[in-house]
Write an enzyme that holds these catalytic residues in place. Sequence first.
Site, PDB file in Angstrom:
ATOM      1  N   GLU A   3      39.789 -25.090  50.889  1.00 14.27           N
ATOM      2  CA  GLU A   3      40.528 -24.927  52.153  1.00 14.27           C
ATOM      3  C   GLU A   3      40.909 -23.457  52.366  1.00 14.27           C
ATOM      4  OE1 GLU A   3      42.198 -27.547  54.419  1.00 14.27           O
ATOM      5  OE2 GLU A   3      40.812 -29.052  53.662  1.00 14.27           O
ATOM      6  N   ASP A  18      38.866 -37.741  57.757  1.00 11.48           N
ATOM      7  CA  ASP A  18      39.156 -37.239  56.409  1.00 11.48           C
ATOM      8  C   ASP A  18      40.604 -36.750  56.434  1.00 11.48           C
ATOM      9  OD1 ASP A  18      38.825 -36.283  53.747  1.00 11.48           O
ATOM     10  OD2 ASP A  18      38.427 -34.270  54.485  1.00 11.48           O
ATOM     11  N   SER A  19      41.125 -36.474  55.251  1.00 11.45           N
ATOM     12  CA  SER A  19      42.472 -35.914  55.166  1.00 11.45           C
ATOM     13  C   SER A  19      42.520 -34.522  55.790  1.00 11.45           C
ATOM     14  CB  SER A  19      42.892 -35.828  53.703  1.00 11.45           C
ATOM     15  OG  SER A  19      41.921 -35.095  52.981  1.00 11.45           O
ATOM     16  N   CYS A  62      34.139 -35.753  46.150  1.00 13.02           N
ATOM     17  CA  CYS A  62      35.098 -35.368  47.191  1.00 13.02           C
ATOM     18  C   CYS A  62      34.304 -34.614  48.251  1.00 13.02           C
ATOM     19  CB  CYS A  62      36.166 -34.471  46.570  1.00 13.02           C
ATOM     20  SG  CYS A  62      37.215 -33.629  47.767  1.00 13.02           S
ATOM     21  N   HIS A 119      34.978 -32.265  50.065  1.00 15.89           N
ATOM     22  CA  HIS A 119      35.131 -30.805  50.081  1.00 15.89           C
ATOM     23  C   HIS A 119      34.104 -30.113  49.174  1.00 15.89           C
ATOM     24  CE1 HIS A 119      39.046 -31.564  51.902  1.00 15.89           C
ATOM     25  NE2 HIS A 119      39.239 -30.257  52.040  1.00 15.89           N
TER      26      HIS A 119
HETATM   27  N1  DGL Z   1      38.115 -34.677  51.228  1.00 16.72           N
HETATM   28  C1  DGL Z   1      38.981 -35.487  50.407  1.00 16.72           C
HETATM   29  C2  DGL Z   1      38.120 -36.371  49.499  1.00 16.72           C
HETATM   30  O1  DGL Z   1      36.936 -36.493  49.744  1.00 16.72           O
HETATM   31  C3  DGL Z   1      39.886 -34.736  49.491  1.00 16.72           C
HETATM   32  C4  DGL Z   1      40.987 -33.999  49.978  1.00 16.72           C
HETATM   33  C5  DGL Z   1      42.319 -34.582  49.668  1.00 16.72           C
HETATM   34  O2  DGL Z   1      42.786 -34.561  48.523  1.00 16.72           O
HETATM   35  O3  DGL Z   1      42.901 -34.999  50.630  1.00 16.72           O
HETATM   36  O4  DGL Z   1      38.614 -36.922  48.554  1.00 16.72           O
END
Ligand code: DGL
Length: 271
Positions: free
Chosen positions: A152, A10-11, A186, A188
């Site tokens: 975050e 993931d990012s 997402c 998150h």
């Molecule tokens: N976890 C990332 C997603 O599912 C989002 C975070 C980001 O913007 O990098 O899109």
Amino acid sequence: MDPRPIGVFDSGLGGLTCVKRLMDVMPGEDIIYLGDTGRVPYGGKSRETILKYARQDIAFLRSFDIKAVVAACGTVSTNGLEEIAGDYPIPVFGVADAAAQAAARATRNGKIGLIGTTASIRSRAYDEKILRARPGAEIFKKACPLFVPLVEEGRIGRDDEVLRLVAEGYLRELRDTGIDTLILGCTHYPLIAGTVGEVMGPGVTLIDTGAETAERLRRELAKTGALAARARGGYTYYVTDSAEDFGRSAALFLGTHMEGDVHRVTLEERV
Ligand code: DGL
């Protein structure tokens, strides 16, 4: 039986909500996680940049002998992952397919909402997948770029007033559409499902992309006899920014104490 690890990226930390689900449904699997914490967020970046980063993330994970990759990132999963997946000799899974199918199954009135990063909402990936699974469905979308930094920062409690204010602002128009199903697009967002659920009301089913994807991966690995045979897997984490304090933040996303080592890495930029 295939004892090789599953690679997940993931990012940042959001993909750990998917890792948690993978651990739940396949406790015997080894998992190698890469969080590109040095470059998070991906969600406001262009499709070309997102794909370039995704290639670099996958190349890093493939430096280990892994049997499958999970892009535990809604943004990567909706911005061309399928175009590059065929470039690899192992299966590459995103989180959007299983989530779109789950939403199509869950809706009663055919009105489905999607929240995600700006890049995920800009792409039409979910529309196509949902309409394939449920022709005629109506899809209502809303980019919620402030949710990732709030998560975050650990602002995830139901009593967090800032989160509630932001959620009310983003979700009001979706609530007014009469949707009965909402995809948390997402990885998150499962951490703020409590607040999102309260704002949307009890008649709206929330779809967790990580949970759906973990179950799908388990089925796929079982089908090809590629599940690991051990009772308990091991976990290794890699990040592209400081590894300090990772354990504490990771515990929040995993919902439990983090087991395994964490290392800081530099990704190969020429991939
Ligand atoms: N976890 C990332 C997603 O599912 C989002 C975070 C980001 O913007 O990098 O899109």
